[in-house]
Motif scaffolding. Structure first.
Motif, short mmCIF file in Angstrom:
data_model
loop_
_atom_site.label_atom_id
_atom_site.label_comp_id
_atom_site.label_asym_id
_atom_site.label_seq_id
_atom_site.Cartn_x
_atom_site.Cartn_y
_atom_site.Cartn_z
N VAL A 9 53.56 34.40 41.84
CA VAL A 9 53.19 35.59 42.72
C VAL A 9 54.01 36.29 43.35
O VAL A 9 54.61 35.76 44.43
CB VAL A 9 52.00 35.00 43.43
CG1 VAL A 9 51.01 36.40 44.13
CG2 VAL A 9 50.97 34.20 42.80
N GLU A 16 47.58 43.66 52.03
CA GLU A 16 47.06 43.39 50.55
C GLU A 16 47.60 42.23 50.06
O GLU A 16 47.07 41.70 49.19
CB GLU A 16 47.26 44.70 50.07
CG GLU A 16 46.44 46.03 50.44
CD GLU A 16 47.32 46.66 51.54
OE1 GLU A 16 48.24 46.44 51.68
OE2 GLU A 16 46.66 47.59 52.10
N ASN A 18 47.16 39.28 50.91
CA ASN A 18 46.01 38.12 50.90
C ASN A 18 45.16 38.34 49.68
O ASN A 18 45.00 37.38 49.10
CB ASN A 18 45.00 38.44 52.23
CG ASN A 18 45.68 37.65 53.39
OD1 ASN A 18 47.04 37.30 53.43
ND2 ASN A 18 45.18 37.56 54.47
N LEU A 19 44.76 39.48 49.26
CA LEU A 19 44.26 39.84 48.16
C LEU A 19 44.70 39.43 46.68
O LEU A 19 44.04 38.71 46.08
CB LEU A 19 43.57 41.31 47.97
CG LEU A 19 42.71 41.68 49.17
CD1 LEU A 19 42.46 43.37 49.20
CD2 LEU A 19 41.34 41.13 49.35
N VAL A 20 45.80 39.92 46.90
CA VAL A 20 46.79 39.44 45.65
C VAL A 20 46.96 37.91 45.55
O VAL A 20 46.73 37.37 44.47
CB VAL A 20 48.16 40.25 45.89
CG1 VAL A 20 49.20 39.38 44.71
CG2 VAL A 20 48.09 41.60 45.59
N MET A 22 44.79 35.46 46.62
CA MET A 22 43.60 35.02 46.41
C MET A 22 43.43 35.17 45.06
O MET A 22 42.82 34.42 44.39
CB MET A 22 42.50 35.65 47.38
CG MET A 22 42.60 35.22 48.70
SD MET A 22 41.58 36.10 49.84
CE MET A 22 40.06 36.48 48.99
N ARG A 23 43.75 36.44 44.38
CA ARG A 23 43.37 36.68 43.02
C ARG A 23 44.06 35.66 42.36
O ARG A 23 43.68 35.08 41.18
CB ARG A 23 43.56 37.96 42.57
CG ARG A 23 43.22 38.24 40.94
CD ARG A 23 41.73 38.00 41.00
NE ARG A 23 41.49 38.51 39.37
CZ ARG A 23 40.90 37.84 38.40
NH1 ARG A 23 40.39 36.66 39.00
NH2 ARG A 23 40.77 37.92 37.23
N ALA A 24 45.54 35.50 42.25
CA ALA A 24 46.26 34.50 41.64
C ALA A 24 45.86 33.16 41.83
O ALA A 24 45.87 32.30 40.84
CB ALA A 24 47.55 34.71 42.29
N SER A 25 45.49 32.77 43.09
CA SER A 25 44.82 31.63 43.11
C SER A 25 43.64 31.30 42.27
O SER A 25 43.34 30.07 41.64
CB SER A 25 44.29 31.33 44.59
OG SER A 25 43.71 29.87 44.98
N GLU A 26 42.66 32.09 42.21
CA GLU A 26 41.47 32.06 41.43
C GLU A 26 41.97 31.82 39.73
O GLU A 26 41.42 31.18 39.17
CB GLU A 26 40.78 33.29 41.34
CG GLU A 26 39.97 33.44 42.56
CD GLU A 26 39.40 34.80 42.69
OE1 GLU A 26 39.36 35.72 41.85
OE2 GLU A 26 38.84 35.38 44.04
N LEU A 27 43.20 32.51 39.34
CA LEU A 27 43.40 32.53 37.80
C LEU A 27 44.31 31.11 37.93
O LEU A 27 44.10 30.43 36.93
CB LEU A 27 44.57 33.51 37.87
CG LEU A 27 44.20 35.01 37.68
CD1 LEU A 27 45.52 35.73 37.59
CD2 LEU A 27 43.37 34.79 36.29
N VAL A 110 52.25 37.75 38.74
CA VAL A 110 50.95 38.60 39.60
C VAL A 110 51.71 39.29 40.47
O VAL A 110 52.30 38.66 41.43
CB VAL A 110 49.87 37.66 40.13
CG1 VAL A 110 48.96 38.36 40.65
CG2 VAL A 110 49.27 36.64 38.90
#
Length: 111
Positions: A9, A16, A18-20, A22-27, A110
């Motif tokens: 990542v 922003e 944090n959002l990136v 968090m999305r990478a963490s979900e993946l 990401v």
């Protein structure tokens, strides 16, 4: 569908990020992948007209590097990414990110 094992990542120091992350963490959770957050500090270029020029960029780069380390540590803590690795490099962001991804066999970057 492909599976990802190593996700890198690229993080800037913006709100922003944090959002990136968090999305990478979900993946990473979805695929059972390891997660590495990287930030690259661009080196400073100073003309040699000033007597303090040789030491000034090093001090500023170290400050920027420490700021990035602190930011990534806070980010990892805030989102609960205790297993994520953090990397702070110095160089051209594009080159450093791609080199790290290649050297560490990352499957996904990401941004």
């Amino acid at each position: 569908m492909s599976t990802y094992n190593k996700i890198l990542v690229a993080i800037d120091l913006s709100p922003e990020a944090n959002l990136v992350a968090m999305r990478a963490s979900e993946l990473a959770q979805l695929y059972g992948a390891t997660l590495t957050l990287i930030h690259v500090v661009e080196p400073l270029v100073v003309l040699d007209d000033y007597e303090l020029a040789p030491t000034l960029p090093l001090e500023i780069e170290k400050t920027l590097e420490q700021r990035a380390n602190n930011f990534l540590s806070s980010l990892v803590s805030d989102i609960g990414l205790s297993r994520a690795e953090t990397i702070v490099g110095i160089g051209a962001p594009k080159r450093e990110i791609l080199n790290y991804a290649s050297d560490h066999n990352c499957d996904l970057i990401v941004i």
